[in-house]
Design a protein around this motif. Structure first.
Motif, PDB file in Angstrom:
ATOM      1  N   GLU A 109      -2.502 -15.568 -32.931  1.00 55.65           N
ATOM      2  CA  GLU A 109      -1.706 -16.305 -31.695  1.00 55.65           C
ATOM      3  C   GLU A 109      -2.614 -16.228 -30.467  1.00 55.65           C
ATOM      4  N   LEU A 110      -2.568 -17.173 -29.823  1.00 54.86           N
ATOM      5  CA  LEU A 110      -3.542 -17.468 -28.694  1.00 54.86           C
ATOM      6  C   LEU A 110      -3.177 -16.357 -27.546  1.00 54.86           C
ATOM      7  N   ASP A 111      -4.049 -15.754 -26.974  1.00 50.46           N
ATOM      8  CA  ASP A 111      -3.635 -14.773 -25.921  1.00 50.46           C
ATOM      9  C   ASP A 111      -3.399 -15.572 -24.595  1.00 50.46           C
ATOM     10  N   ASP A 112      -2.325 -15.335 -23.941  1.00 49.40           N
ATOM     11  CA  ASP A 112      -2.076 -16.008 -22.327  1.00 49.40           C
ATOM     12  C   ASP A 112      -3.133 -15.859 -21.571  1.00 49.40           C
ATOM     13  N   ASP A 113      -3.766 -14.855 -21.130  1.00 47.28           N
ATOM     14  CA  ASP A 113      -4.584 -14.599 -20.408  1.00 47.28           C
ATOM     15  C   ASP A 113      -5.973 -15.513 -20.735  1.00 47.28           C
ATOM     16  N   TYR A 155      16.753 -27.332 -24.306  1.00 53.75           N
ATOM     17  CA  TYR A 155      17.481 -26.361 -24.784  1.00 53.75           C
ATOM     18  C   TYR A 155      16.934 -25.283 -25.657  1.00 53.75           C
ATOM     19  N   LYS A 156      15.630 -25.367 -25.950  1.00 56.57           N
ATOM     20  CA  LYS A 156      14.914 -24.713 -26.868  1.00 56.57           C
ATOM     21  C   LYS A 156      13.804 -23.892 -26.255  1.00 56.57           C
ATOM     22  N   ALA A 157      13.634 -22.648 -26.497  1.00 57.37           N
ATOM     23  CA  ALA A 157      12.446 -21.839 -25.960  1.00 57.37           C
ATOM     24  C   ALA A 157      11.341 -22.612 -26.542  1.00 57.37           C
ATOM     25  N   ALA A 158      10.365 -22.696 -25.453  1.00 62.77           N
ATOM     26  CA  ALA A 158       8.864 -23.192 -25.861  1.00 62.77           C
ATOM     27  C   ALA A 158       8.016 -22.213 -25.686  1.00 62.77           C
ATOM     28  N   PRO A 159       6.864 -22.019 -26.560  1.00 66.33           N
ATOM     29  CA  PRO A 159       5.548 -21.130 -26.374  1.00 66.33           C
ATOM     30  C   PRO A 159       5.120 -21.674 -25.076  1.00 66.33           C
ATOM     31  N   VAL A 208      -4.932 -29.428 -21.130  1.00 67.65           N
ATOM     32  CA  VAL A 208      -6.287 -29.562 -20.558  1.00 67.65           C
ATOM     33  C   VAL A 208      -6.392 -31.063 -20.065  1.00 67.65           C
ATOM     34  N   LEU A 209      -5.655 -32.167 -20.977  1.00 71.12           N
ATOM     35  CA  LEU A 209      -5.429 -33.336 -20.151  1.00 71.12           C
ATOM     36  C   LEU A 209      -4.049 -33.986 -20.552  1.00 71.12           C
ATOM     37  N   SER A 210      -3.644 -34.536 -19.212  1.00 71.80           N
ATOM     38  CA  SER A 210      -2.374 -35.305 -19.279  1.00 71.80           C
ATOM     39  C   SER A 210      -2.566 -36.622 -18.762  1.00 71.80           C
ATOM     40  N   THR A 211      -2.220 -37.576 -19.634  1.00 70.71           N
ATOM     41  CA  THR A 211      -2.286 -39.133 -19.141  1.00 70.71           C
ATOM     42  C   THR A 211      -0.951 -39.798 -19.253  1.00 70.71           C
ATOM     43  N   PRO A 212      -0.666 -40.752 -19.090  1.00 68.88           N
ATOM     44  CA  PRO A 212       0.746 -41.382 -19.092  1.00 68.88           C
ATOM     45  C   PRO A 212       0.968 -41.731 -20.604  1.00 68.88           C
ATOM     46  N   THR A 213      -0.112 -41.753 -21.391  1.00 65.32           N
ATOM     47  CA  THR A 213      -0.215 -42.205 -22.954  1.00 65.32           C
ATOM     48  C   THR A 213      -0.488 -40.739 -23.792  1.00 65.32           C
ATOM     49  N   LEU A 214      -1.142 -39.818 -23.597  1.00 64.27           N
ATOM     50  CA  LEU A 214      -1.827 -38.824 -24.265  1.00 64.27           C
ATOM     51  C   LEU A 214      -1.427 -37.499 -23.533  1.00 64.27           C
ATOM     52  N   LEU A 215      -1.635 -36.191 -24.346  1.00 63.97           N
ATOM     53  CA  LEU A 215      -1.593 -35.047 -23.983  1.00 63.97           C
ATOM     54  C   LEU A 215      -2.781 -34.418 -24.930  1.00 63.97           C
ATOM     55  N   ALA A 216      -3.429 -33.323 -24.324  1.00 66.71           N
ATOM     56  CA  ALA A 216      -4.299 -32.394 -25.027  1.00 66.71           C
ATOM     57  C   ALA A 216      -4.138 -31.200 -24.659  1.00 66.71           C
ATOM     58  N   PHE A 217      -4.099 -30.113 -25.476  1.00 65.98           N
ATOM     59  CA  PHE A 217      -3.618 -28.906 -25.078  1.00 65.98           C
ATOM     60  C   PHE A 217      -4.323 -27.906 -26.058  1.00 65.98           C
ATOM     61  N   LEU A 218      -4.320 -26.566 -25.707  1.00 61.47           N
ATOM     62  CA  LEU A 218      -4.919 -25.497 -26.743  1.00 61.47           C
ATOM     63  C   LEU A 218      -3.923 -25.115 -27.880  1.00 61.47           C
ATOM     64  N   ASP A 219      -4.374 -25.205 -28.869  1.00 60.40           N
ATOM     65  CA  ASP A 219      -3.439 -24.768 -29.994  1.00 60.40           C
ATOM     66  C   ASP A 219      -2.985 -23.261 -29.974  1.00 60.40           C
ATOM     67  N   ILE A 220      -1.685 -23.130 -30.063  1.00 59.11           N
ATOM     68  CA  ILE A 220      -1.243 -21.700 -30.128  1.00 59.11           C
ATOM     69  C   ILE A 220      -1.761 -20.849 -31.128  1.00 59.11           C
ATOM     70  N   LEU A 221      -2.102 -21.327 -32.385  1.00 54.67           N
ATOM     71  CA  LEU A 221      -2.627 -20.559 -33.383  1.00 54.67           C
ATOM     72  C   LEU A 221      -3.941 -21.110 -33.601  1.00 54.67           C
ATOM     73  N   PRO A 222      -4.876 -20.795 -32.883  1.00 53.32           N
ATOM     74  CA  PRO A 222      -6.047 -21.444 -32.928  1.00 53.32           C
ATOM     75  C   PRO A 222      -7.252 -20.982 -34.119  1.00 53.32           C
ATOM     76  N   LEU A 223      -8.142 -21.911 -34.783  1.00 52.64           N
ATOM     77  CA  LEU A 223      -8.804 -21.594 -35.795  1.00 52.64           C
ATOM     78  C   LEU A 223      -9.967 -21.017 -35.298  1.00 52.64           C
ATOM     79  N   SER A 224     -10.186 -21.329 -33.968  1.00 53.35           N
ATOM     80  CA  SER A 224     -11.562 -20.779 -33.161  1.00 53.35           C
ATOM     81  C   SER A 224     -10.743 -20.992 -31.743  1.00 53.35           C
ATOM     82  N   ALA A 225     -11.752 -20.298 -30.866  1.00 56.25           N
ATOM     83  CA  ALA A 225     -11.538 -20.361 -29.490  1.00 56.25           C
ATOM     84  C   ALA A 225     -11.942 -21.830 -28.932  1.00 56.25           C
TER      85      ALA A 225
END
Length: 176
Positions: A146-150, A28-32, A37-54
């Motif tokens: 903010e991370l550019d979508d493209d 029910y909440k909007a999500a960015p 990058v990785l999805s396992t049954p235990t873990l997720l890895a994804f790009l930070d939406i406010l990255p310190l570097s590319a």
């Protein structure tokens, strides 16, 4: 050879982990936008939406755990295993040979999100480009854009493809 007891989602299809769907966000909440990058049954890895570097990645367990001391032994082992694989893929995909791995526990330690997560932050050599007075942002201080979508979408694809190669190499070595 890959460990038959450890299932991971092929990096090219991170949006559909095997097994039952796990609720990660309040529907029910909007999500960015997120770039997984990785999805396992235990873990997720994804790009930070406010990255310190590319290429700034976040790695976290799916099960809620506020601090590192709250993860169980199998989650801790998976986090450690995938930190190495993601680090190798990050270096190859970004071409940046140096990076930080940062993990904060509690507000006094600069933890902003109340869920254990590791930051993998590429550190391009800024002095080599002649920008001697610049310094890099660390621990969330400084200007973060903010991370550019493209750009995020393209980088996530490159990271997933590179991670697939790393996992294949490690599987052939019997290191998974």
């Amino acid at each position: 050879m890959a460990d038959p007891n450890h299932r991971h989602l092929p990096p090219l299809r991170p949006d559909r982990p095997p097994g039952p769907r796990l609720p990660l966000l309040d529907p029910y909440k909007a999500a960015p936008a997120s770039f997984v990058v990785l999805s396992t049954p235990t873990l997720l890895a994804f790009l930070d939406i406010l990255p310190l570097s590319a290429g700034h990645l976040l790695l976290c367990p799916r099960r809620h755990a506020p601090k590192l001391t709250d993860v169980d032994a199998s989650e801790a082992a998976a986090l450690g295993r995938y930190l190495r694989f993601l680090s190798k893929a990050l270096v190859r995909a970004t071409g940046v040979a140096d990076w930080n791995v940062v993990q904060n526990n509690g507000a006094a330690a600069a933890q902003v999100v109340n869920h254990v997560h590791y930051h993998l932050i590429p550190r391009p050599e800024i002095r080599a480009s002649g920008r001697m007075r610049e310094s890099f942002t660390m621990f969330g201080r400084g200007v973060r854009s903010e991370l550019d979508d493209d750009e995020g979408a393209a980088l996530a694809v490159r990271l997933r493809e590179t991670l697939r190669v790393v996992l294949d190499e490690e599987g052939r070595k019997g290191k998974l």
